[in-house]
Design a protein around this motif. Structure first.
Motif, PDB file in Angstrom:
ATOM      1  N   ARG A 169     -11.025   2.011   1.719  1.00  0.00           N
ATOM      2  CA  ARG A 169     -12.181   1.123   1.738  1.00  0.00           C
ATOM      3  C   ARG A 169     -11.822  -0.365   1.795  1.00  0.00           C
ATOM      4  N   ILE A 170     -10.579  -0.722   1.474  1.00  0.00           N
ATOM      5  CA  ILE A 170     -10.203  -2.136   1.510  1.00  0.00           C
ATOM      6  C   ILE A 170      -8.984  -2.372   2.392  1.00  0.00           C
ATOM      7  N   PHE A 171      -7.869  -1.694   2.100  1.00  0.00           N
ATOM      8  CA  PHE A 171      -6.634  -1.981   2.828  1.00  0.00           C
ATOM      9  C   PHE A 171      -6.781  -1.709   4.329  1.00  0.00           C
ATOM     10  N   ALA A 172      -7.270  -0.542   4.682  1.00  0.00           N
ATOM     11  CA  ALA A 172      -7.384  -0.187   6.109  1.00  0.00           C
ATOM     12  C   ALA A 172      -8.385  -1.070   6.849  1.00  0.00           C
ATOM     13  N   PRO A 173      -9.611  -1.275   6.339  1.00  0.00           N
ATOM     14  CA  PRO A 173     -10.548  -2.138   7.077  1.00  0.00           C
ATOM     15  C   PRO A 173     -10.054  -3.564   7.264  1.00  0.00           C
ATOM     16  N   LEU A 174      -9.260  -4.076   6.304  1.00  0.00           N
ATOM     17  CA  LEU A 174      -8.775  -5.452   6.422  1.00  0.00           C
ATOM     18  C   LEU A 174      -7.421  -5.544   7.114  1.00  0.00           C
ATOM     19  N   GLY A 175      -6.875  -4.413   7.542  1.00  0.00           N
ATOM     20  CA  GLY A 175      -5.573  -4.440   8.203  1.00  0.00           C
ATOM     21  C   GLY A 175      -4.437  -4.761   7.259  1.00  0.00           C
ATOM     22  N   MET A 176      -4.580  -4.419   5.965  1.00  0.00           N
ATOM     23  CA  MET A 176      -3.557  -4.716   4.960  1.00  0.00           C
ATOM     24  C   MET A 176      -2.514  -3.595   4.964  1.00  0.00           C
ATOM     25  N   GLU A 177      -1.675  -3.580   6.000  1.00  0.00           N
ATOM     26  CA  GLU A 177      -0.725  -2.490   6.190  1.00  0.00           C
ATOM     27  C   GLU A 177       0.402  -2.511   5.171  1.00  0.00           C
ATOM     28  N   ASP A 178       0.668  -3.663   4.594  1.00  0.00           N
ATOM     29  CA  ASP A 178       1.747  -3.778   3.610  1.00  0.00           C
ATOM     30  C   ASP A 178       1.209  -3.843   2.187  1.00  0.00           C
ATOM     31  N   ALA A 179       0.042  -3.256   1.961  1.00  0.00           N
ATOM     32  CA  ALA A 179      -0.528  -3.146   0.618  1.00  0.00           C
ATOM     33  C   ALA A 179      -0.585  -1.679   0.237  1.00  0.00           C
ATOM     34  N   TYR A 180      -0.112  -1.349  -0.948  1.00  0.00           N
ATOM     35  CA  TYR A 180      -0.116   0.036  -1.389  1.00  0.00           C
ATOM     36  C   TYR A 180      -0.045   0.087  -2.907  1.00  0.00           C
ATOM     37  N   THR A 181      -0.282   1.259  -3.476  1.00  0.00           N
ATOM     38  CA  THR A 181      -0.343   1.394  -4.929  1.00  0.00           C
ATOM     39  C   THR A 181       0.677   2.366  -5.490  1.00  0.00           C
ATOM     40  N   ALA A 182       1.338   3.140  -4.684  1.00  0.00           N
ATOM     41  CA  ALA A 182       2.348   4.074  -5.174  1.00  0.00           C
ATOM     42  C   ALA A 182       3.584   3.950  -4.297  1.00  0.00           C
ATOM     43  N   ILE A 183       4.728   4.045  -4.906  1.00  0.00           N
ATOM     44  CA  ILE A 183       5.969   3.880  -4.149  1.00  0.00           C
ATOM     45  C   ILE A 183       6.674   5.222  -4.065  1.00  0.00           C
ATOM     46  N   ALA A 184       6.622   5.828  -2.896  1.00  0.00           N
ATOM     47  CA  ALA A 184       7.358   7.066  -2.665  1.00  0.00           C
ATOM     48  C   ALA A 184       8.809   6.735  -2.344  1.00  0.00           C
ATOM     49  N   ALA A 185       9.711   7.647  -2.671  1.00  0.00           N
ATOM     50  CA  ALA A 185      11.140   7.387  -2.489  1.00  0.00           C
ATOM     51  C   ALA A 185      11.498   7.127  -1.031  1.00  0.00           C
ATOM     52  N   ASP A 186      10.720   7.684  -0.098  1.00  0.00           N
ATOM     53  CA  ASP A 186      11.029   7.521   1.322  1.00  0.00           C
ATOM     54  C   ASP A 186      10.132   6.498   2.016  1.00  0.00           C
TER      55      ASP A 186
ATOM     56  N   LYS B 289      14.062  -2.126  -9.821  1.00  0.00           N
ATOM     57  CA  LYS B 289      14.490  -2.390  -8.454  1.00  0.00           C
ATOM     58  C   LYS B 289      14.076  -1.225  -7.570  1.00  0.00           C
ATOM     59  N   PRO B 290      13.934  -1.460  -6.252  1.00  0.00           N
ATOM     60  CA  PRO B 290      13.610  -0.369  -5.346  1.00  0.00           C
ATOM     61  C   PRO B 290      14.632   0.756  -5.488  1.00  0.00           C
ATOM     62  N   GLY B 291      14.138   1.971  -5.591  1.00  0.00           N
ATOM     63  CA  GLY B 291      15.006   3.115  -5.828  1.00  0.00           C
ATOM     64  C   GLY B 291      14.901   3.640  -7.244  1.00  0.00           C
ATOM     65  N   ASP B 292      14.477   2.783  -8.193  1.00  0.00           N
ATOM     66  CA  ASP B 292      14.200   3.242  -9.549  1.00  0.00           C
ATOM     67  C   ASP B 292      12.932   4.093  -9.550  1.00  0.00           C
ATOM     68  N   ALA B 293      12.725   4.804 -10.642  1.00  0.00           N
ATOM     69  CA  ALA B 293      11.475   5.543 -10.785  1.00  0.00           C
ATOM     70  C   ALA B 293      10.305   4.572 -10.703  1.00  0.00           C
ATOM     71  N   PRO B 294       9.208   4.955 -10.053  1.00  0.00           N
ATOM     72  CA  PRO B 294       8.069   4.035  -9.916  1.00  0.00           C
ATOM     73  C   PRO B 294       7.561   3.557 -11.273  1.00  0.00           C
ATOM     74  N   LEU B 295       7.124   2.297 -11.323  1.00  0.00           N
ATOM     75  CA  LEU B 295       6.534   1.764 -12.550  1.00  0.00           C
ATOM     76  C   LEU B 295       5.200   2.424 -12.850  1.00  0.00           C
ATOM     77  N   TYR B 296       4.496   2.846 -11.786  1.00  0.00           N
ATOM     78  CA  TYR B 296       3.159   3.412 -11.952  1.00  0.00           C
ATOM     79  C   TYR B 296       3.133   4.825 -11.375  1.00  0.00           C
ATOM     80  N   PRO B 297       2.773   5.828 -12.186  1.00  0.00           N
ATOM     81  CA  PRO B 297       2.698   7.191 -11.656  1.00  0.00           C
ATOM     82  C   PRO B 297       1.464   7.426 -10.790  1.00  0.00           C
ATOM     83  N   PHE B 298       0.472   6.544 -10.923  1.00  0.00           N
ATOM     84  CA  PHE B 298      -0.758   6.621 -10.125  1.00  0.00           C
ATOM     85  C   PHE B 298      -1.392   5.240 -10.137  1.00  0.00           C
ATOM     86  N   ALA B 299      -2.385   5.042  -9.294  1.00  0.00           N
ATOM     87  CA  ALA B 299      -3.036   3.735  -9.197  1.00  0.00           C
ATOM     88  C   ALA B 299      -3.884   3.474 -10.439  1.00  0.00           C
TER      89      ALA B 299
END
Length: 687
Positions: free
Chosen positions: A216-233, A256-266
């Motif tokens: 509802r926000i990221f996609a309509p505004l073209g915010m391609e580099d906005a996200y809430t969860a960090i997958a290992a890949d 640091k990138p590669g560590d376990a995510p700080l947030y398990p969900f948004a």
């Protein structure tokens, strides 16, 4: 044929209505020469120099600075480190953890549901989350969550985030905790409230919160580099900054990138990652009344609701003529004289900041990952003097340097009211120094809307005891010479953190003067600090174990019981008896102690008993920066000839920290310790 000026004006209107690439491919805010947008290039260079200076002085680890005027990028710079420990340079386009700046996105989703009639501000939260139907939480409304007036505390978390299955579980814990005052009666900043709102949005919309943000926000505004969860890949990890915590000159990496995510969900309170450019897209949506490239995403009524000032925020600002209020998950800046909203934005606790000035079509963003930095007012004053209201005199003052030799006559101690801290500098505030007929500085006076006080220069009190005599009396009163005879010993008791509504166990383990382990709230928000010789390590459930250095390490060493009761003349660079003063109803000697590294402190020693009663100090608090703290010591008990304080009360000049009371109840002496007694769980793996 149209003249060139009319043609350019028409093109400008079209470009402002739909910036190139705003919702699609390409640069959403194309670069432009500052002068073509009505800004001075030299002023923008000075703003960049201010940020670069903060990095050089160690106030931040690095920063990405973005200034957008008329939807054109007139300044985009990066300075410093993306990772301090690995010395990875910070580059434009870095992805940052924006922490509480996520709240404005949560508020936007809520406003969308209000637009659609799926929720109303007056709805009881219990209508959508049934676990809010019990106790005082039943009175909380959606509006209270949007405005931080629910009465819920800053946080209700009692265990690491990874142990919660979903956002609803956090909201359930907030409901069980309940409000600290009648909902709607006053403002109290609350992550628990924002997370509860996020859970409510999930329940009403029937989809995970992170998915709703994306759809509802990221996609309509073209915010391609906005996200809430960090997958290992996730390929965006390569552009994501490490996170750092500390204070000036003592920064250390905690993720640091590669560590376990700080947030398990948004989460509703935080968890969004994005670039400054992506967040500027979001600001532009609100500046454009809820439209993006001709598409209606949010109603004009929702924008008006969101930016309406509701409560005083209580935060100082560097913008002249403005004061800070809180709206509906937006920070708004209103004119002091008229109350008119002139700007809006938000900041995040890891050092991210964004502000928009709609009338001048100006956005300023500065992102760092320096948790604990205290540079916001410095940055705002620079924006104010250089861009918002250009003032050549103020601009020169921002970058002026006074030669050290010119400051020498003013250096020294001045006697101020007890326990007073200056918390803000404003243009209307002045400092004047008074001189004697011979030209010596005798006092200084502060005058303005905040204070009007004369502080005389401290003169040595003729009646104070000799330093050696007072130190001898103090050591005898505490029985410091008997401390080694206790062998290894442990104090056990409870700790009560009222502002967090946390209460649990506390344990201090000592082995001589150089080994010390503090454990607080095991099984809850666990925290450990270990001192083992010259090494100091801190860690717990909120962050992995990591070494402390510089002023932070020195603070930990000097705060231990052996240091408080021991030889101050050996542990400090300077110790000076200042004067006699009645403190807390008791006659005291005021003693100034200056460590070899870090800020000094003021200790209060009883004239009659020689016991240490209190200490004023500037504490380096991870995530909050330098905070004034008054520590008092009481409930003294004899432990095999050593007089030990069993009650330690810490009062911080920060409402989110407040008062922390540690009450020890038992002591074990002559302990037999195993080899791992002073190890923090996880420290070996971290190394």
């Amino acid at each position: 044929m149209l003249s060139h000026s009319v043609l350019l004006a028409a093109l400008s209107v079209l470009l402002l209505a739909c910036p190139a690439g705003f919702c699609g491919e390409g640069d959403p805010f194309p670069p432009a020469v500052p002068e073509t947008q009505g800004l001075d290039a030299e002023a923008l260079s000075s703003l960049a120099a201010t940020v670069e200076g903060l990095f050089r002085e160690g106030d931040i680890t690095g920063a990405e600075l973005l200034v957008v005027k008329n939807r054109r990028t007139v300044l985009h710079r990066a300075v410093g480190w993306k990772d301090v420990e690995d010395k990875v340079p910070l580059e434009p386009g870095t992805i940052f953890n924006i922490r509480s700046m996520s709240k404005a996105l949560t508020g936007t989703l809520a406003q969308m549901l209000i637009d659609e009639g799926r929720i109303q501000p007056s709805d009881r939260v219990a209508e959508h989350l049934d676990f809010f139907a019990q106790g005082d939480a039943a009175a909380i409304q959606v509006e209270h969550l949007l405005t931080h007036r629910s009465g819920l505390p800053l946080t209700c978390l009692t265990k690491p985030l990874a142990e919660y299955p979903d956002l609803a579980a956090i909201a359930r814990e907030a409901a069980a905790t309940g409000p600290q005052f009648p909902p709607g009666s006053r403002f109290q900043y609350s992550d628990a409230g924002a997370d509860s709102l996020g859970a409510l949005i999930e329940a009403v919309a029937g989809a995970p919160f992170g998915e709703l943000l994306q759809r509802r926000i990221f996609a309509p505004l073209g915010m391609e580099d906005a996200y809430t969860a960090i997958a290992a890949d996730d390929p965006r990890l390569a552009r994501t900054s490490s996170n750092h915590t500390g204070v000036k000159g003592t920064w250390r990496r905690y993720w640091k990138p590669g560590d376990a995510p700080l947030y398990p969900f948004a989460l509703g309170s935080q968890s969004v990652y994005c670039t400054p450019v992506e967040y500027a897209r979001f600001l532009a949506l609100w500046m454009d009344g809820g439209e993006a490239c001709g598409e209606r995403i949010l109603s004009e009524e929702a924008v008006t609701r969101g930016l309406q000032p509701v409560s005083p925020f209580g935060a100082p600002t560097g913008y002249s003529g403005l004061e800070v209020r809180y709206g509906r998950l937006w920070i708004v800046y209103v004119a002091k004289e008229t109350g008119r909203v002139e700007a809006f934005g938000h900041s995040g606790s890891d050092g991210t900041y964004a502000i928009a000035f709609p009338e001048s079509d100006l956005m300023v963003l500065c992102f760092t990952q320096s948790r604990g930095q205290e540079t916001l007012q410095t940055f705002e004053r620079a924006v104010d003097a250089l861009i918002r209201r250009p003032d050549p005199e103020k601009a020169r003052a921002l970058v002026s340097r006074i030669p050290p030799q010119e400051l020498l006559p003013f250096l020294g101690l001045y006697r101020a009211a007890l326990h007073g801290w200056t918390v803000e500098l404003v243009p209307e505030q002045s400092v004047e120094f008074e001189r004697s007929a011979s030209g010596e500085v005798q006092a200084f006076r502060t005058a303005g809307p905040m204070t009007n006080e004369r502080l005389p220069r401290l003169e040595q009190d003729a009646v104070v005891p000799a330093l050696d005599d007072l130190m001898r009396q103090r050591r005898e009163a505490h029985g410091s010479a008997n401390l080694p005879a206790l062998g290894a010993f442990r104090l056990r008791g409870t700790v009560d953190i009222a502002a967090r509504q946390l209460k649990g166990e506390a344990s201090d383990l000592y082995d001589g003067a150089r080994r010390h382990l503090v454990t607080v709230l095991p099984g809850k928000i666990e925290q450990h600090v270990v001192i083992d010789g010259e090494q100091v390590i801190s860690g717990g459930s909120a962050q992995p174990p990591a070494p402390l250095q510089g002023a932070a390490a020195e603070q930990a060493r000097l705060g231990s019981l052996p240091a408080l009761l021991g030889d101050w003349c050996a542990d400090y660079r300077e110790v000076r008896v200042l004067y006699r003063l009645d403190v807390f109803g008791e006659d005291c000697w005021v003693v100034r102690t200056v460590p070899f590294v870090g800020p000094g402190s003021t200790k209060y020693v009883s004239v009659d008993s020689g016991l240490l009663l209190a200490e004023d100090r500037i504490s380096l608090v991870p995530g909050a920066g330098q905070i004034g703290v008054l520590m008092t010591f009481g409930d003294y008990r004899d432990v095999e000839g050593v007089t030990v304080p069993f009650r330690w009360t810490s009062k911080a000049a920060h409402p989110l920290i407040g008062t922390i009371i540690t009450q020890f109840e038992t002591v074990e002496t002559h302990l037999q310790l195993d080899a791992g007694a002073f190890a923090i769980p996880g420290a070996e793996e971290d190394e």
